[in-house]
Write a protein that holds these residues in place. Structure first.
Motif, PDB file in Angstrom:
ATOM      1  N   GLN A 169       0.796  -1.224   0.000  1.00  0.00           N
ATOM      2  CA  GLN A 169       0.000   0.000   0.000  1.00  0.00           C
ATOM      3  C   GLN A 169       0.829   1.276   0.000  1.00  0.00           C
ATOM      4  O   GLN A 169       0.283   2.351   0.195  1.00  0.00           O
ATOM      5  CB  GLN A 169      -0.926   0.012   1.225  1.00  0.00           C
ATOM      6  CG  GLN A 169      -1.991  -1.050   1.207  1.00  0.00           C
ATOM      7  CD  GLN A 169      -2.946  -0.889   0.025  1.00  0.00           C
ATOM      8  OE1 GLN A 169      -3.332   0.213  -0.317  1.00  0.00           O
ATOM      9  NE2 GLN A 169      -3.277  -1.991  -0.616  1.00  0.00           N
ATOM     10  N   THR A 170       2.134   1.188  -0.197  1.00  0.00           N
ATOM     11  CA  THR A 170       2.970   2.383  -0.182  1.00  0.00           C
ATOM     12  C   THR A 170       3.934   2.383  -1.368  1.00  0.00           C
ATOM     13  O   THR A 170       4.309   1.331  -1.881  1.00  0.00           O
ATOM     14  CB  THR A 170       3.798   2.480   1.115  1.00  0.00           C
ATOM     15  OG1 THR A 170       4.625   1.331   1.230  1.00  0.00           O
ATOM     16  CG2 THR A 170       2.916   2.620   2.331  1.00  0.00           C
ATOM     17  N   LEU A 171       4.316   3.577  -1.746  1.00  0.00           N
ATOM     18  CA  LEU A 171       5.297   3.771  -2.801  1.00  0.00           C
ATOM     19  C   LEU A 171       6.497   4.468  -2.183  1.00  0.00           C
ATOM     20  O   LEU A 171       6.353   5.516  -1.558  1.00  0.00           O
ATOM     21  CB  LEU A 171       4.710   4.638  -3.921  1.00  0.00           C
ATOM     22  CG  LEU A 171       5.662   5.037  -5.046  1.00  0.00           C
ATOM     23  CD1 LEU A 171       6.079   3.814  -5.848  1.00  0.00           C
ATOM     24  CD2 LEU A 171       5.013   6.058  -5.948  1.00  0.00           C
ATOM     25  N   THR A 172       7.665   3.862  -2.323  1.00  0.00           N
ATOM     26  CA  THR A 172       8.895   4.466  -1.827  1.00  0.00           C
ATOM     27  C   THR A 172       9.659   5.015  -3.015  1.00  0.00           C
ATOM     28  O   THR A 172       9.955   4.285  -3.962  1.00  0.00           O
ATOM     29  CB  THR A 172       9.751   3.433  -1.071  1.00  0.00           C
ATOM     30  OG1 THR A 172       8.974   2.878  -0.021  1.00  0.00           O
ATOM     31  CG2 THR A 172      10.999   4.067  -0.509  1.00  0.00           C
ATOM     32  N   VAL A 173       9.966   6.300  -2.951  1.00  0.00           N
ATOM     33  CA  VAL A 173      10.685   6.974  -4.020  1.00  0.00           C
ATOM     34  C   VAL A 173      12.065   7.325  -3.478  1.00  0.00           C
ATOM     35  O   VAL A 173      12.182   8.044  -2.493  1.00  0.00           O
ATOM     36  CB  VAL A 173       9.942   8.248  -4.467  1.00  0.00           C
ATOM     37  CG1 VAL A 173      10.681   8.909  -5.610  1.00  0.00           C
ATOM     38  CG2 VAL A 173       8.515   7.925  -4.867  1.00  0.00           C
TER      39      VAL A 173
END
Length: 131
Positions: free
Chosen positions: A71-75
């Motif tokens: 459920q998360t996007l790490t940039v």
């Protein structure tokens, strides 16, 4: 990269050739305005010199890697940012611009194949904010 069945995806992004082109295109758009202004010649030369210095020093923030968890996007880039919900996202063809709490990040078509970026496009589309 993870397998197709894994909820975790990661893609390493290559350097793009587009930011340099955008910098010089922006400069070419400003030069006629400076030249056609009613400023004295010395002021025009001073502004044109300042424009060259500013354009050479300007860097478009780009991510180095994208990682999609459940459920998360790490940039990962200049700063590592974790987004549970995307802010504004602009996608025009293979170009993607996403607003993060620390500013806009851009992903261009020559940084990774579109097939590898598709899960990220889908996550950003399905989790976008409706205003």
């Amino acid at each position: 990269m993870s397998s197709a069945w894994s909820p975790r995806r990661k893609v390493e992004l290559a350097a793009s050739r587009y930011p340099a082109r955008l910098r010089w295109l922006a400069a070419l758009l400003v030069v006629p305005a400076i030249v056609l202004s009613q400023l004295p010649g010395w002021a025009m030369l001073l502004l044109l010199g300042a424009l060259v210095v500013l354009v050479r020093g300007w860097r478009l923030p780009q991510p180095v890697a994208l990682e999609l968890h459940a459920q998360t996007l790490t940039v990962t880039g200049q700063h590592t940012q974790v987004m549970e919900r995307p802010l504004r996202v602009i996608r025009h063809g293979p170009w993607l611009a996403m607003q993060t709490p620390k500013g806009w990040l851009h992903v261009f078509e020559d940084q990774a194949p579109v097939a590898e970026l598709q899960p990220f496009y889908q996550w950003l589309w399905t989790n976008r904010k409706h205003s």
